[in-house]
Scaffold this motif. Structure first.
Motif, PDB file in Angstrom:
ATOM      1  N   ARG A 420      20.121  15.324 -19.851  1.00 60.92           N
ATOM      2  CA  ARG A 420      19.657  15.278 -18.473  1.00 60.92           C
ATOM      3  C   ARG A 420      18.939  13.965 -18.242  1.00 60.92           C
ATOM      4  N   ASP A 421      18.338  13.454 -19.289  1.00 61.75           N
ATOM      5  CA  ASP A 421      17.749  12.132 -19.187  1.00 61.75           C
ATOM      6  C   ASP A 421      17.271  11.677 -20.543  1.00 61.75           C
ATOM      7  N   ARG A 422      17.429  10.387 -20.790  1.00 57.54           N
ATOM      8  CA  ARG A 422      16.684   9.785 -21.879  1.00 57.54           C
ATOM      9  C   ARG A 422      15.231  10.113 -21.561  1.00 57.54           C
ATOM     10  N   SER A 423      14.445  10.438 -22.566  1.00 57.21           N
ATOM     11  CA  SER A 423      13.080  10.904 -22.314  1.00 57.21           C
ATOM     12  C   SER A 423      12.373  10.064 -21.263  1.00 57.21           C
ATOM     13  N   LYS A 424      12.517   8.731 -21.366  1.00 62.86           N
ATOM     14  CA  LYS A 424      11.751   7.860 -20.482  1.00 62.86           C
ATOM     15  C   LYS A 424      12.336   7.795 -19.078  1.00 62.86           C
ATOM     16  N   ASP A 425      13.505   8.361 -18.902  1.00 63.27           N
ATOM     17  CA  ASP A 425      14.162   8.251 -17.613  1.00 63.27           C
ATOM     18  C   ASP A 425      13.944   9.462 -16.723  1.00 63.27           C
ATOM     19  N   VAL A 426      13.068  10.353 -17.163  1.00 67.22           N
ATOM     20  CA  VAL A 426      12.733  11.473 -16.299  1.00 67.22           C
ATOM     21  C   VAL A 426      11.720  10.978 -15.263  1.00 67.22           C
ATOM     22  N   ILE A 427      12.043  11.210 -14.016  1.00 68.56           N
ATOM     23  CA  ILE A 427      11.120  10.837 -12.943  1.00 68.56           C
ATOM     24  C   ILE A 427      10.513  12.136 -12.436  1.00 68.56           C
ATOM     25  N   ILE A 428       9.197  12.200 -12.459  1.00 68.53           N
ATOM     26  CA  ILE A 428       8.550  13.437 -12.019  1.00 68.53           C
ATOM     27  C   ILE A 428       7.884  13.170 -10.680  1.00 68.53           C
ATOM     28  N   SER A 429       8.384  13.830  -9.654  1.00 64.16           N
ATOM     29  CA  SER A 429       7.937  13.564  -8.282  1.00 64.16           C
ATOM     30  C   SER A 429       7.509  14.874  -7.650  1.00 64.16           C
ATOM     31  N   GLY A 430       6.236  14.924  -7.294  1.00 63.04           N
ATOM     32  CA  GLY A 430       5.713  16.150  -6.677  1.00 63.04           C
ATOM     33  C   GLY A 430       5.895  17.358  -7.568  1.00 63.04           C
ATOM     34  N   GLY A 431       5.832  17.157  -8.874  1.00 60.19           N
ATOM     35  CA  GLY A 431       5.968  18.265  -9.816  1.00 60.19           C
ATOM     36  C   GLY A 431       7.406  18.618 -10.123  1.00 60.19           C
ATOM     37  N   GLU A 432       8.341  17.990  -9.476  1.00 57.88           N
ATOM     38  CA  GLU A 432       9.765  18.265  -9.720  1.00 57.88           C
ATOM     39  C   GLU A 432      10.336  17.171 -10.618  1.00 57.88           C
ATOM     40  N   ASN A 433      11.162  17.605 -11.572  1.00 57.50           N
ATOM     41  CA  ASN A 433      11.860  16.626 -12.413  1.00 57.50           C
ATOM     42  C   ASN A 433      13.074  16.053 -11.683  1.00 57.50           C
ATOM     43  N   ILE A 434      13.220  14.755 -11.781  1.00 55.23           N
ATOM     44  CA  ILE A 434      14.436  14.119 -11.266  1.00 55.23           C
ATOM     45  C   ILE A 434      15.115  13.422 -12.438  1.00 55.23           C
ATOM     46  N   ALA A 435      16.382  13.773 -12.682  1.00 50.89           N
ATOM     47  CA  ALA A 435      17.156  13.078 -13.708  1.00 50.89           C
ATOM     48  C   ALA A 435      17.750  11.831 -13.069  1.00 50.89           C
ATOM     49  N   ARG A 457       8.802   4.690  -9.677  1.00 51.71           N
ATOM     50  CA  ARG A 457       7.697   3.845  -9.207  1.00 51.71           C
ATOM     51  C   ARG A 457       6.482   4.750  -9.040  1.00 51.71           C
ATOM     52  N   PRO A 458       5.366   4.331  -9.625  1.00 50.98           N
ATOM     53  CA  PRO A 458       4.155   5.151  -9.448  1.00 50.98           C
ATOM     54  C   PRO A 458       3.846   5.306  -7.957  1.00 50.98           C
ATOM     55  N   ASP A 459       3.417   6.489  -7.569  1.00 49.33           N
ATOM     56  CA  ASP A 459       3.182   6.762  -6.156  1.00 49.33           C
ATOM     57  C   ASP A 459       1.930   7.619  -6.033  1.00 49.33           C
ATOM     58  N   ASP A 460       1.035   7.213  -5.117  1.00 39.52           N
ATOM     59  CA  ASP A 460      -0.238   7.920  -4.984  1.00 39.52           C
ATOM     60  C   ASP A 460      -0.050   9.375  -4.602  1.00 39.52           C
ATOM     61  N   ARG A 461       0.914   9.597  -3.744  1.00 46.26           N
ATOM     62  CA  ARG A 461       1.051  10.952  -3.227  1.00 46.26           C
ATOM     63  C   ARG A 461       1.860  11.859  -4.154  1.00 46.26           C
ATOM     64  N   TRP A 462       2.979  11.348  -4.632  1.00 46.24           N
ATOM     65  CA  TRP A 462       3.950  12.186  -5.363  1.00 46.24           C
ATOM     66  C   TRP A 462       3.890  12.016  -6.877  1.00 46.24           C
ATOM     67  N   GLY A 463       3.039  11.139  -7.349  1.00 44.79           N
ATOM     68  CA  GLY A 463       3.023  10.859  -8.795  1.00 44.79           C
ATOM     69  C   GLY A 463       3.996   9.737  -9.094  1.00 44.79           C
ATOM     70  N   GLU A 464       5.281  10.044  -8.932  1.00 39.09           N
ATOM     71  CA  GLU A 464       6.319   9.025  -9.078  1.00 39.09           C
ATOM     72  C   GLU A 464       7.348   9.244  -7.986  1.00 39.09           C
ATOM     73  N   VAL A 465       8.015   8.154  -7.603  1.00 36.86           N
ATOM     74  CA  VAL A 465       9.185   8.288  -6.724  1.00 36.86           C
ATOM     75  C   VAL A 465      10.313   7.444  -7.308  1.00 36.86           C
ATOM     76  N   PRO A 466      11.574   7.830  -7.040  1.00 39.64           N
ATOM     77  CA  PRO A 466      12.705   7.057  -7.565  1.00 39.64           C
ATOM     78  C   PRO A 466      12.988   5.795  -6.749  1.00 39.64           C
TER      79      PRO A 466
END
Lengths: 528, 528
Positions: A420-435, A457-466
């Motif tokens: 689903r993703d190389r470990s480092k390629d998991v993007i976690i946005s608003g608590g949801e995993n994005i592959a 990309r680090p994001d203040d609101r969502w944690g990370e965004v793609p």
């Protein structure tokens, strides 16, 4: 028959055991495929009898140079007859091959020479200068093959009697340094038994035989070329060397030289498909791909060109492809999208590798539901002995006696694993995993997109965004808004890239997209 | 990753070694080909998940019956799901399978039961009566599978937890009794490692995969079915069981069941070609043949029918086919006769077997000139551990650490071996070996017989049949029919002489019977 037994009749062990070593395939090929073309390297061609003889001369040269069994011999070589001879002569002599990645900096190469303790460096002429520099710094001898003053050829010519040694099958065959996403390169220790069994698996799964011709698009320094230097020799097939990736040259080989097989990362397949010479072949060519799943659009494009793609997966730690997307005949019935989804899965342990598992951090199997994520793990004969001179890293590489791949995967109910993703390629946005691969697959399916890479990309609101980096087809007129709109049609809203950057993608020597470079660009404000 | 290492981090050996055992292919198949059809046996079909589960129940049943690891379990079985389960459950439990040739007489079977020390006999219902007789005589338990009171199925149903044991890869897997050349059957000891590697070689050379369906025309008791019970399982192919050779039935399978592969001796191929139902197939079927070279006319006939023939060669002592007539693409250019000559050669060591040699009585290579005769010899992992409980025969089977095949051969300049003359005292009838000395010993035991000599007569249907020359005691009144009847009581039917000639036997000055003279007489029509 008992009457004929010599007084010194041997015990059963004498006739019922041979150490498993991939080097043994060469003497067999010399005996039974002796007149077949083993190697094509530019203007040079060698039969299997010649290939074997030259590799034997190499063992003699190693002896003449004072190399001892167990010594490390490093190679800084293009895909060439020299590199093939090194793969047989060095371990056949009982020494250990250390293939060097030709794209590394001199500092990185110097580190590997020092860490491996290599006592000799063999280089092809393309890399003579770098080889002399790093060998001088390490205080070891360098032998350059090719060019005006061909030291390698001179050594082979004057060499005395061949010195072939029987292998200890669990002994050291080669040390392959990983590119190392974090920190210093680690030396992956290959054993003879593993390389032998991996070679048989590659021969079986690709169906190579005496009628096959393999184009060496894959670097031989990369996991010992997935063990194809030995697998092709076992099969009596022809090695066609490609000293550098040149898509026009690849097309000349495909159309004029009867190539039947080659291996390439999806990014290299994309380059091949995008070459102006690309045209439908008059014979089926079998390509094995790995490093990332081939996208549906790439698979469709390759099928149009007459190239059948098999998806393989592996690590340096597993002799290359430990997994194969073994195709099942019923899957042909699906439509192109369904087939592409099935083909994107990394699949099953290859025929000699046994089972793969997907496990929790404690090492327990996750449910085989195609949804629960865990880490893909492997074990068995097709796994390295460990990291050279690094017991801590070796111990840290396992969980409950299984090798950790570092890749996040699911296990499907049919026993096929999918990353689903190389470990480092998991993007976690608003608590949801994005592959990120899932987003990339959608972007890649846009007719104007050549390839893409999605990072967090680090994001203040969502944690990370793609964030998406995208290469657009030449001459296409695609704007970011239109691509985002396209993505919205295929993806949940939280997975849609928040920003699109049109650019060429940075890549490693083996064609892998360097997401770490993109992440750094993002952190430096590239995509805000 | 080092941070994640558990305190009890395992040593490298834990993740980089798995014992080579062909039984391991079944758990892999259950996991990744679980829903595929593994076995078709008449009305019964089993998926790979079911095949694995049933074999596990068999291991449990063995435990329940008090069988211990290392115990011998004999099988008197038709080609059936039972025989396939035995090939996995018995060695998977750590016991040793002793497959019995269903064509042997009760006396012969009794000898093997006694010699192997089997503690259990499993039989399919076709052979229930013979099984009960020989098991009673040996004082061991018999389990009959199938029929009205299915003991085997009852045991599996009530079995407790599976007992799968890891193999010692050089440990005993099976004992296959061979008629050999010196009378009494000898127990050929198979090891796990050899059967694993032979299975990979068979999978590679036949190109089987999940889309393949193999018709079991080859008896599974014969060299463990050339290791195909395991090779097909490794490939995820379908086993289609044929309980008895019935050419009409074979044609129904070929035309209606999508059969892609089968194996058969040339005599059986001839019977198939001669069947009234023979017609050109709408798909290519791959047949592997052995026991004798396929004739040019047979090859032409099979090609017309859509059957591609690969010629294999081996012995019970070599896990079946240690040699393969590996076809080289340039050979397609020859005319039918040239191709048939090339195909008649036994060929080269298979991909995991290494080299074959042709040697002088002292063990030196003969010149590879296609003319100088010597003995074909083999060694390596695909060779037996030795003869069970017979160190003398084991020692006598080798020359300079190589296994003697007993076959007279030449080595061609291209490294392909060709058998010029089989060990002259073996008669091959319908693909089964007959040791002439064994038949002679029975004839000689008749009170009215002074001496006898048994030689082969060429036969259109069976390849060869045995013919006996017999000298009768002076004044005795013995007719051919009575002697044949006597032989029938002691020998398997296929070994019984088809013709008896009463005569003085030609001898050399030193008193040796001149079988070459008798063979010439047979060729001149003496015994037709």
């Amino acid at each position: 028959m008992a009457d004929a037994a010599p007084p010194e009749a041997p015990t059963p062990a004498d006739f019922t055991f041979a150490p498993l070593s991939p080097v043994s395939f060469l003497s067999r090929a010399a005996a039974v495929f002796g007149e077949r073309t083993a190697i094509v390297d530019g203007e040079l061609t060698f039969t299997y009898a010649e290939f074997h003889q030259r590799s034997g001369q190499l063992t003699a040269a190693l002896a003449d140079l004072g190399v001892q069994p167990g010594d490390r011999v490093a190679a800084l070589c293009a895909n060439s007859h020299v590199m093939l001879e090194l793969h047989h002569g060095v371990p056949g002599f009982g020494a250990v091959l250390v293939p060097l990645n030709i794209r590394l900096s001199e500092a990185e190469l110097g580190y590997i020479l020092e860490h491996s303790g290599a006592t000799l460096l063999v280089a092809t002429a393309e890399f003579a200068e770098a080889a002399r520099t790093i060998a001088d710094a390490a205080g070891i001898r360098v032998i350059v093959a090719g060019g005006a003053d061909d030291e390698y050829e001179a050594l082979l010519t004057t060499a005395t009697a061949p010195v072939w040694r029987d292998a200890d099958e669990r002994g050291l065959l080669a040390i392959n340094y990983t590119s190392g996403t974090t920190g210093r390169p680690k030396g992956v220790m290959y054993h003879h038994r593993g390389a032998y069994l991996q070679s048989l698996a590659m021969a079986y799964h690709t169906g190579i035989g005496p009628g096959s011709a393999y184009l060496w698009t894959l670097p031989m320094f990369h996991c010992d070329g997935w063990c194809f230097p030995w697998a092709l020799t076992a099969a009596g097939a022809t090695h066609v060397c490609l000293r550098a990736i040149d898509t026009a040259q690849i097309w000349r080989h495909l159309t004029e030289d009867g190539i039947t097989h080659f291996s390439a990362a999806p990014t290299v397949l994309t380059m091949i498909a995008e070459d102006p010479a690309a045209a439908t072949l008059d014979h089926t060519v079998h390509a094995t791909t790995g490093g990332a799943p081939p996208s549906p659009s790439l698979l469709a494009r390759m099928a149009d060109l007459g190239v059948e793609v098999t998806h393989l997966y592996g690590l340096t730690e597993t002799f290359g492809p430990i997994a194969v997307n073994q195709w099942q005949p019923e899957w042909d019935a699906g439509d192109a999208d369904a087939r592409a989804l099935l083909k994107a899965r990394q699949g099953i342990g290859n025929i000699s590798a046994g089972l793969l598992r997907v496990v929790t951090p404690d090492g327990d199997d996750v449910p085989a539901d195609g949804a629960t994520e865990g880490e893909l793990v492997a074990r068995g004969n097709n796994v390295m002995l460990g990291y050279y001179r690094d017991p801590d890293a070796t111990a840290g590489a396992t969980v409950n006696g299984w090798l950790r791949t570092g890749d996040v995967a699911v296990m499907h109910p049919d026993g096929y694993a999918e990353i689903r993703d190389r470990s480092k390629d998991v993007i976690i946005s608003g608590g949801e995993n994005i592959a990120s691969v899932e987003v990339e697959r959608v972007l890649d399916s846009h007719p104007d997109v050549v390839e893409s890479a999605v990072v967090a990309r680090p994001d203040d609101r969502w944690g990370e965004v793609p964030v998406a980096y995208v290469t657009v087809r030449h001459g296409a007129d695609l704007c970011a808004d239109a691509l985002v709109e396209f993505a919205r049609e295929h993806l949940a809203r939280f997975k849609v890239p928040k920003h699109v950057v049109f650019a060429e993608l940075p890549k490693t020597s083996t064609g892998k997209i360097q997401k770490n470079v993109l992440r750094r660009q993002v952190e430096q404000g590239d995509a805000s």
